[in-house]
Design an enzyme around this catalytic site. Structure first.
Site, mmCIF file in Angstrom:
data_model
loop_
_atom_site.group_PDB
_atom_site.id
_atom_site.type_symbol
_atom_site.label_atom_id
_atom_site.label_comp_id
_atom_site.label_asym_id
_atom_site.label_seq_id
_atom_site.Cartn_x
_atom_site.Cartn_y
_atom_site.Cartn_z
ATOM 1 N N GLN A 137 33.655 45.725 23.575
ATOM 2 C CA GLN A 137 32.924 46.449 24.688
ATOM 3 C C GLN A 137 34.202 47.566 24.995
ATOM 4 O OE1 GLN A 137 32.635 43.987 28.089
ATOM 5 N NE2 GLN A 137 34.599 43.026 27.865
ATOM 6 N N ASN A 140 37.053 47.137 27.638
ATOM 7 C CA ASN A 140 38.515 46.602 26.831
ATOM 8 C C ASN A 140 39.287 47.900 26.325
ATOM 9 O OD1 ASN A 140 36.699 43.765 26.120
ATOM 10 N ND2 ASN A 140 38.296 43.895 27.708
ATOM 11 N N HIS A 193 33.333 48.522 35.508
ATOM 12 C CA HIS A 193 33.531 49.109 34.332
ATOM 13 C C HIS A 193 33.726 50.723 34.099
ATOM 14 C CE1 HIS A 193 31.038 45.771 31.924
ATOM 15 N NE2 HIS A 193 31.828 45.195 32.642
ATOM 16 N N TYR A 267 35.853 40.637 41.548
ATOM 17 C CA TYR A 267 35.732 41.844 40.611
ATOM 18 C C TYR A 267 36.518 43.007 41.631
ATOM 19 C CZ TYR A 267 32.805 40.081 37.148
ATOM 20 O OH TYR A 267 32.651 39.408 35.619
ATOM 21 N N HIS A 422 26.945 41.498 39.990
ATOM 22 C CA HIS A 422 27.366 40.264 39.986
ATOM 23 C C HIS A 422 26.987 39.562 41.264
ATOM 24 C CE1 HIS A 422 30.051 40.562 36.382
ATOM 25 N NE2 HIS A 422 30.302 41.682 36.644
ATOM 26 N N HIS A 424 25.195 37.169 43.870
ATOM 27 C CA HIS A 424 24.381 35.901 43.995
ATOM 28 C C HIS A 424 23.041 36.148 45.330
ATOM 29 C CE1 HIS A 424 27.566 33.485 42.013
ATOM 30 N NE2 HIS A 424 27.120 34.177 41.284
ATOM 31 N N ASP A 442 31.646 27.485 47.767
ATOM 32 C CA ASP A 442 30.831 28.364 47.304
ATOM 33 C C ASP A 442 31.096 28.055 45.710
ATOM 34 O OD1 ASP A 442 29.941 30.568 45.664
ATOM 35 O OD2 ASP A 442 30.001 31.775 47.535
ATOM 36 N N ARG A 447 31.280 30.076 34.297
ATOM 37 C CA ARG A 447 31.628 30.842 33.269
ATOM 38 C C ARG A 447 33.077 30.082 33.100
ATOM 39 N NH1 ARG A 447 33.037 37.433 33.018
ATOM 40 N NH2 ARG A 447 34.037 37.021 30.905
#
Lengths: 746, 746
Positions: A137, A140, A193, A267, A422, A424, A442, A447
């Protein structure tokens, strides 16, 4: 405050001189300072030695630049990842130690990359929405360039013009173009990103003094032709119409004026490295931009926001997709704390965090921190109750944290916007901590980051089917359906509204927020009170009022994900001979039903459990026909991707409107060595709802076993401080000023 | 070595002089020494200050001697418990600080007891087989007297003869008689309860210089008329015919020559205080008895045994009924370590334990320890592989502990006798630790000691239905039935037999033991090998061979109670839509079946999990029709008395004889901050059974992914070191000397 346009203007007015190197995270003057201090500043010297040892060992193994092939966790992936790290460090070592062998090493590795790069097709793994060349990706690939441009900067003057030309022509310029013009869906959006992409291009642009790349980094691509319906691998939109792009836009939009990053702390931590390192580089190379003053100093504020969004152990609250255990000990936060200290006014409280981190960045900022520590300047970083607004203008709800006076207890309430891909579906959700231990958790993400056996380390199906669903959070659920029906588009269109965040009285702190879009024609309003009263309670208690009202009858669930073992309940329940799933979808399919009680008459129901050597009791006011469910995660989970954690669910079936009133109380302790159980019983005898003639007031009474009564009434329609209220309660008139009134009667 | 009879003889020959006081844990000379050193020995001074602060605060609240009424956890129980502790401490403070107010306080409280005691009936709570007067059980009455006699000793000379006569006549003599002649079923048996009773009577006897009581304490009651079929609350026999009683008999019978106490470490810890404190008192008051030399110094050996039966954090292995978390930080071990240091030859390695405890006993022994620490004499207490024989003569099996060279890994195998009423039915069971974390757990007891809501803090039903059953342990189970059919009488009649305990090669350590009585006509033989081979394995691996043979076909289960989350399995399994119980009785009713696999062809089956940031793989050689079960504790547990811990069960159905070969391997690590998964995969490719013509040899081969082969063959019929063996393997002759042969082939 500098705005986007002021910076834009400033940028074009700057006359560019030929630059000296290094000029990113190191500067010529900074390196001189560092060299002068070598041997005098313990933490800096230790970090330097550790780095030297690591780099020397790695150099000794030779140069490894394999043809890209593997997914995350595989050899070529890990190798190129290691290379970026070692190259950056070797570059810094060359500058600090003036040992040419480090420069030669960097040069040789870069030559190997420059030789290979022009031959590379897209990475053979096809899973990403934006495939890279070195990695599966682009993200990276961008990581690589953010680090490697620092290495190039460090050896820039070691190289001849010819050598530089070779590297830039074959490697750096095509690399930067690939990440930007060739991959607009990666580069030109508002997302962590893209921040990495922008910074990668900007960093190499600064080293090469390449205006075009720098502008591209700051302001994005002028045109990209991105389809507005396109989504990324996490289900997030690539770009909404009219959305600006580039580094500054990535500061403008996802960051609130308080420094909260809309994706959540996990994040934010990840994005913090490129944000801060590019901030530092811009400050060094283009001080006229005054990047650390941009948007009222939002970069520095973001560092404080992150530090404040941690529990007592420094671990981030895992709001939205967040891996538990990630903390301010991460390398991104080492960098961020050092830079915030150096460029943000030398706040001595940051030194106490740096001292815990026990490592610094090898640059001017790390030197400043290590020096501050050597001079014993550190003062405690006190985490107090604090609210962070969400949304670029701070108008899209927020996150509130109530902290007890002794800093042991943190109650976190989330009433933010969706949080991009990301996010919820957990409006008005609660999590609760005691001395860094989760009391009400929480769940975080589903993952195992970088563990290959678990879907290559990527997100698991259960992240969608469980972790994102409302039922996996301590919040209200209507009809076993997630908020916004679990639809990203709907969720992204709304945010909760803060009603009140009042911490003026440290013994009675309040968060209150409303959510009116999560379910059709349904209004939700949650109010948390952290009450400290040493006479009645050893530790603060948390009183939670969740008001709900709809135009028709529904079932409402209120789960509490506790840890540890049940000690007692004051209600009888049935225990099944076989475990069945609680539901079939929206996360309910992941819960086993371990026990069930149907309440006959209105009463205060209590459950006591023991966790981390502390007793906790949840007391809840239950009505006739309310159900109490004891559940455990783990159903429909054939790969054991989920933790088998328990929950206590209070269910109100067929209700039009009502209020959940819950009290979470920590009491006493158990010591397995002395075997002394101290205060193993709740101090609460009863909860009553305060019953009012007027609709727009809600309230509770708590009667303690000592016989004291605590009463709280909140006006739900007016949160102004100076409004005067008069209501009639049990035939008596009660008057007060401000949104709430609290009394204790002995 | 002094025997029972020698001591008996010695005792009657001693001419008793009028004694001076104090003479129990303090002596006149000792007090002088202590007073001289006050202010010079930090740890002693700190302990003294802490004690003074506690006692002063308590004295300030007045005197509280309520009429006994409550169960454990209730007010009168806790109050009398507190009194014994404060009285003992106040007595010591009087001696050390020469402050009469402490003596007066002790005197006043004792007078209150002396006034009340003659009026007391048996305690109103009727649950105990031996009801006390101050407490619901004699055990606690004995606790009280053990401590309070120390207080009386301290103020003995402060009182007039008349005052002493009053206390002795109304309180101490009737108290001692009540605990002994009035309650023989409590006093006259082999049990930790009786030890407390013996010591209580002995301590007060020493203070009062009362020969009769001292003799009664040492040798028990001459006649007791105890029914040999009588059992106590835990289901243990009160007394077997011909059984001696008294303190010395309680040293003789339950202690093995290695200092292992047959009930297990948790109860050994509990009994250690009276054993050691009476040892100290006897040594001070009757040095001629040379109590610390009794039975080859078994008291001192017992302290070392306890210290060696702990994990890396100092927590006792919870063999039999044992509460997890109990450790050498308990007050009993503070006392025991101090006394063992002072009276056992000033072993400097004990100082490192005392240093961790960071508190000492306020007497000569504590002073000696604190002084040793001040003088930096402490050396590390290195825990090595060690075996403890069980049985008074060391002939009734034992416990073996294999420890890795780096001391990180502890493998514990239990092949003892039953362990009296606190014994579990887990012959040849295994537990395994990594740096103090449980890798394969022993469940321990099912009880929340002193937590009132859980059956008044007493044993729970699930202790019998689950914790004592074989299936709750990492051992073999035939036909879903516990060893000895779970019958105490049968279990008490047998013990396992050590076959081999060989730690001469630190890289290949072995425990091997046989059990031939747990099931009718069935022979069990387990062999554990801890193998260290840096080339193939980062950490030691544990290879486990459980051989079984019966005269008919049966089903055999081999459970492993791991912790953490499953990362991967190399076998497919079905996942039920509803959870059902694995069985109906003998503990099986407490397990939910979460997954099931039926093996088609012979293969190496592997399961990898992540626990405490470390990866583990269990590899097992499975045959066609073997079943692999994924289970979790928690069924038939309506009160949530059990922890919801997982297990992996390997099942061999309808088998006459076979061998389970299992390998437990720790590999790599996961760091949630760097998010690096290091060596997440097992290094083992395959397991093979070594197939031999001769019946009395068993063995395994391990093939690693690197391609190396490790082969081990054990002779099961001759464990002698010098026997020469010759077998034919794959047509080739293999020869060696000693019980086993190991090869590594690259």
């Amino acid at each position: 405050m500098k705005s986007f346009f002021q910076i834009l203007l400033l940028f074009f007015c700057i006359h560019i001189y030929a630059q000296e190197h290094p000029n990113l995270i190191l500067t010529k003057k900074g390196v001189e300072n560092i060299r002068k201090e070598l041997g005098n500043i313990p933490l800096f010297d230790e970090t330097l030695q550790k780095t030297k040892k690591e780099v020397d060992a790695e150099i000794a193994t030779g140069i490894h630049v394999p043809i890209p092939k593997d997914m995350a966790g595989g050899y070529t992936h890990d190798r190129h990842k290691k290379n970026w790290s070692i190259l950056q460090k070797a570059g810094v070592l060359y500058q600090i130690l003036r040992d040419d062998s480090y420069a030669s090493y960097v040069h040789n590795v870069l030559k190997a990359y420059a030789k290979m790069y022009p031959t590379l097709p897209l990475h053979p793994q096809t899973r990403s929405y934006a495939r890279g060349k070195l990695f599966w990706q682009c993200l990276n690939d961008a990581n690589w360039l953010v680090y490697v441009s620092q290495a190039y900067d460090c050896i820039y003057e070691f190289l001849t013009q010819e050598e530089r030309d070779y590297l830039e022509k074959n490697l750096f310029i095509p690399y930067a173009n690939f990440l930007s013009v060739d991959t607009p869906q990666f580069f030109n959006r508002i997302h962590n990103h893209s921040t990495w992409g922008n910074v990668a291009v900007g960093m190499i642009g600064l080293v090469m003094d390449n205006d075009e790349l720098i502008k591209r980094a700051l302001y994005g691509l002028k045109s990209d032709n991105i389809d507005p319906h396109l989504k990324d691998n996490d289900g997030g939109f690539i770009k909404s119409e009219g959305q600006k792009a580039g580094f500054l836009a990535n500061l403008d939009t996802p960051f609130s004026p308080d420094g909260y990053y809309t994706e959540g702390p996990y994040y934010q931590r990840y994005a913090m490295y490129p944000f801060m390192i590019f901030g530092e580089a811009l400050q060094n190379a283009k001080p006229e931009l005054k990047i650390f003053e941009y948007k009222n100093g939002v970069l520095i504020k973001a560092v404080y926001a992150l530090l404040n969004l941690t529990d007592a152990d420094g671990e981030f609250f895992p709001l939205n997709d967040g891996q538990k255990g990630m903390s301010y000990y991460s390398k991104e936060l080492v960098s961020a704390v050092d830079i915030a200290y150096h460029f943000g006014g030398n706040d001595s409280s940051l030194l106490s965090i740096a001292s815990k981190q026990n490592i610094v960045q090898l640059d001017d900022s790390g030197l400043a921190v290590a020096k501050g520590l050597q001079q014993n300047k550190a003062t405690p970083f006190l985490k107090k109750s604090i609210e962070f607004r969400d949304g670029s203008n701070g108008t899209e709800g927020g996150v509130g944290v109530l902290r007890s006076i002794n800093q042991h207890f943190d109650a976190v309430m989330k009433y933010t916007a969706q949080g991009l891909s990301h996010g919820h579906y957990d409006k008005l959700s609660l999590s609760y901590y005691n001395k860094g231990n989760e009391v009400l958790q929480d769940y975080g993400l589903a993952r195992f980051v970088n563990i290959e056996q678990k879907n290559g380390g990527g997100y698991l199906e259960e992240n969608t089917s469980w972790a994102k669903q409302s039922i996996s959070h301590n919040t209200i659920i209507q009809d076993e359906t997630s908020h916004f029906n679990g639809e990203f588009e709907k969720g992204s269109a709304h945010h909760s509204e803060k009603y009140l965040f009042d911490i003026s009285n440290p013994k009675l702190q309040i968060i209150s927020a409303k959510e009116e879009n999560a379910y059709p024609n349904t209004k939700l309003h949650r109010t948390l009170v952290m009450l400290e009263d040493k006479e009645d309670f050893d530790t603060p208690i948390l009183i939670d009022m969740m008001k709900f009202a709809s135009d028709s009858t529904h079932q409402y669930d209120m789960p509490f994900y506790y840890f540890g073992q049940i000690i007692n309940t004051n209600f009888k329940y049935s225990s099944p001979q076989q475990l069945k799933k609680l539901g079939t979808k929206n996360g309910y399919q992941h819960l086993w039903l371990e026990g069930k009680s149907i309440i006959r008459d209105k009463r205060t129901s209590q459950i006591t459990w023991l966790s981390n050597k502390t007793f906790y009791t949840l007391s809840t006011l239950t009505n006739a026909n309310d159900e109490l469910l004891l559940t455990r995660i783990g159903a429909s989970d054939p790969n054991f991707n989920l933790r088998r954690d328990p929950a206590f669910i209070i269910r109100k079936p067929k209700t039009k409107k009502d209020i959940f009133i819950n009290i979470i109380e920590a009491h006493g302790s158990y010591n397995p060595i002395t075997e002394i159980a101290h205060k193993a019983f709740s101090t609460i005898k009863d909860i009553k709802a305060v019953s009012l003639a007027k609709e727009n007031y809600i309230g509770w009474k708590i009667i303690t076993k000592k016989g004291n009564t605590h009463r709280f009434i909140l006006c739900t329609s007016d949160s102004k401080k100076d409004t005067s209220h008069t209501i009639t309660l049990n035939g008596k008139s009660v008057q007060w000023i401000g949104p709430y009134v609290y009394n204790k009667v002995k």
